[in-house]
Design a protein around this motif. Structure first.
Motif, short mmCIF file in Angstrom:
data_model
loop_
_atom_site.label_atom_id
_atom_site.label_comp_id
_atom_site.label_asym_id
_atom_site.label_seq_id
_atom_site.Cartn_x
_atom_site.Cartn_y
_atom_site.Cartn_z
N ARG A 78 -3.53 3.64 0.99
CA ARG A 78 -4.24 3.44 -0.28
C ARG A 78 -3.64 2.21 -0.95
O ARG A 78 -2.41 2.01 -0.93
CB ARG A 78 -4.05 4.64 -1.20
CG ARG A 78 -4.63 5.95 -0.68
CD ARG A 78 -6.13 5.94 -0.60
NE ARG A 78 -6.66 7.28 -0.33
CZ ARG A 78 -7.94 7.54 -0.07
NH1 ARG A 78 -8.83 6.54 0.00
NH2 ARG A 78 -8.35 8.76 0.13
N ARG A 79 -4.48 1.42 -1.60
CA ARG A 79 -3.98 0.19 -2.24
C ARG A 79 -3.03 0.54 -3.39
O ARG A 79 -3.12 1.63 -3.97
CB ARG A 79 -5.14 -0.65 -2.76
CG ARG A 79 -5.88 0.00 -3.92
CD ARG A 79 -6.95 -0.95 -4.48
NE ARG A 79 -7.65 -0.36 -5.60
CZ ARG A 79 -8.94 -0.02 -5.60
NH1 ARG A 79 -9.68 -0.22 -4.51
NH2 ARG A 79 -9.49 0.52 -6.67
N ARG A 120 -16.85 -1.04 2.66
CA ARG A 120 -15.74 -1.95 2.38
C ARG A 120 -15.89 -2.51 0.97
O ARG A 120 -17.00 -2.77 0.52
CB ARG A 120 -15.78 -3.15 3.32
CG ARG A 120 -15.29 -2.87 4.70
CD ARG A 120 -15.36 -4.17 5.52
NE ARG A 120 -15.31 -3.88 6.94
CZ ARG A 120 -14.18 -3.70 7.61
NH1 ARG A 120 -13.02 -3.80 7.00
NH2 ARG A 120 -14.21 -3.41 8.89
N GLU A 149 -11.14 -4.51 1.91
CA GLU A 149 -10.46 -3.22 1.98
C GLU A 149 -11.45 -2.14 2.42
O GLU A 149 -12.56 -2.06 1.90
CB GLU A 149 -9.89 -2.86 0.58
CG GLU A 149 -9.21 -1.51 0.53
CD GLU A 149 -8.97 -1.02 -0.92
OE1 GLU A 149 -9.03 -1.83 -1.87
OE2 GLU A 149 -8.73 0.19 -1.07
N ASP A 174 -13.27 -7.45 -1.06
CA ASP A 174 -12.11 -8.15 -0.47
C ASP A 174 -11.81 -7.66 0.96
O ASP A 174 -10.82 -8.09 1.56
CB ASP A 174 -10.87 -7.98 -1.35
CG ASP A 174 -10.37 -6.53 -1.40
OD1 ASP A 174 -10.99 -5.66 -0.73
OD2 ASP A 174 -9.35 -6.28 -2.07
N THR A 176 0.85 -1.20 0.00
CA THR A 176 0.00 0.00 0.00
C THR A 176 0.88 1.24 0.00
O THR A 176 2.10 1.14 0.16
CB THR A 176 -0.87 0.04 1.27
OG1 THR A 176 -0.01 -0.06 2.41
CG2 THR A 176 -1.89 -1.08 1.30
#
Ligand code: NAP
Ligand code: ZN
Length: 351
Positions: free
Chosen positions: A24-25, A120, A125, A123, A2
């Protein structure tokens, strides 16, 4: 993997905001990374940060009126390049396959619309919103901000703009129609501008006439105070469409009486409590009561292009990250003129 970015967060319902960091991904193939320039404050942010719609996810980074610039693109991104001016609104993911997604209504995805924050991803997140310096979003949920609209004035279009554009289009606002807008805050002032640009004759129904000059400048031909008895008697049976943006309890039957026969009262406000309607007020005159929830991505792009074509942006007051608690109270007190927008460069950088 991330990336750490700075944000302003609230840790509990009705809590104060603090500066901090979130993750953040990393970019997926269809993601864009956006350096956020401005994030609007929508009343929905306040409803959620104060848990007025039921239990919420904390810590929360609200913000679903996001405007900024693309700084990186994933390998499968086709619509955007580094440097493009883009916006993100209320949603950041959906299945992409169901009937609603296929017909450009991702906001009603049959599997799950992932909201921009307080939600969410499938997955797990956590979705964090736009009160932040940077975000990562699929290009499917990113819109292009036309060059003619300044980024601060564009940010509120991503929620306030589309939320009123959708019902104005659906219920036929245009030349020859009389539209009333109830409540002239963030959504309401955009409804006045957009309905006037569509060619409708617009009346504002506000609690007082204190904002009359602004309402007329936004395109209204009439401006009435709902606190005056004469408003209710004089405007009986006047409107084809009423767009109601009120965030609090309201006398729905009294508004229904202001519709022409076959007219529609379209509610976009989301007050905490249920409201009551007497069926007699609906049946007399074949009146319609309807709701409207933001709009799809295709409609949002259409709205942005319409705004650019008509020289429309939101009327904003740019504030710093330290001023959000005060701004929330001012929105609740109907003191906003007409959308607070956070300059996200005032959030202290991570690190
Ligand atoms: P806002 O800026 O606070 O505007 C709401 C306006 O309603 C105020 O400016 C005020 O206008 C009027 N109002 C407030 N309290 C009132 C009361 N007690 N009685 C009568 N009128 C009152 O809020 P917003 O950001 O535009 O959002 C409005 C509502 O829409 C919120 O509930 C929000 O959650 C909801 N929303 C819905 C959608 C959707 O998709 N449907 C999207 C975004 C937001 P005057 O001062 O002119 O009277
Ligand atoms: Zn909103």
């Amino acid at each position: 993997m991330t990336t750490t970015t700075s944000a302003i967060l609230v840790d509990e319902a009705k809590g104060a905001f603090r500066q901090g960091t979130i993750e953040r991904r990393d970019l997926r193939p269809d993601d864009v990374r956006i350096e956020i320039a401005y994030a609007g404050i929508c009343h929905s942010d306040i409803h959620q940060a104060r848990e007025e719609w039921g239990s919420a996810l904390f810590p929360m980074v609200p913000g679903h009126e996001i405007a900024g610039t693309v700084t990186e693109v994933g390998p499968e991104v086709t619509r955007y390049a580094v440097g493009d001016r883009v916006g993100v609104g209320c949603m950041v993911d959906s299945c992409g396959e169901c009937e609603m997604c296929r017909t450009d209504h991702e906001n009603f995805c049959e599997k799950k619309t992932v909201w921009t924050y307080n939600d969410r991803f499938p997955d797990g997140e956590v979705a964090y919103g736009g009160y932040s310096r940077e975000t990562v979003v699929s290009e499917r949920f990113t819109c292009r901000i036309p060059d003619g609209i300044a980024l601060d004035e564009a940010a509120p279009l991503l929620c306030a703009g589309i939320t009123v554009y959708t019902p104005l289009r659906r219920w036929g606002a245009g030349p020859g129609t009389k539209v009333a807008v109830v409540g002239m805050g963030g959504l309401g002032h955009m409804a006045v501008k957009l309905a006037a640009a569509m060619g409708a004759d617009v009346t504002v129904l506000s609690q007082t006439t204190s904002k009359e000059q602004d309402g007329r400048a936004f395109g209204a031909s009439d401006y009435r105070a709902t606190s005056e008895d004469s408003t209710w008697s004089e405007l009986k049976g006047s409107f084809d469409v009423i767009i109601c943006t009120v965030s609090a309890d309201l006398p729905v039957d009294s508004y229904l009486a202001l519709l022409k026969p076959f007219g529609a009262f379209v509610n976009v406000g989301l007050p905490e409590n249920p409201q009551s309607v007497s069926f007699g007020a609906l049946v007399g005159g074949d009146r319609i009561i309807a709701g409207s929830n933001i709009g799809g991505i295709k409609g949002t792009q259409e709205m942005l292009d319409f705004c650019a074509e008509h020289g429309i942006g939101a009327t904003v007051e740019v504030i710093s990250a330290d001023d959000v608690d005060r701004a929330y109270d001012d929105v609740v007190g109907s003191k906003v003129r007409y959308r607070y927008v956070i300059d996200t460069s005032t959030i202290t950088p991570a690190g």
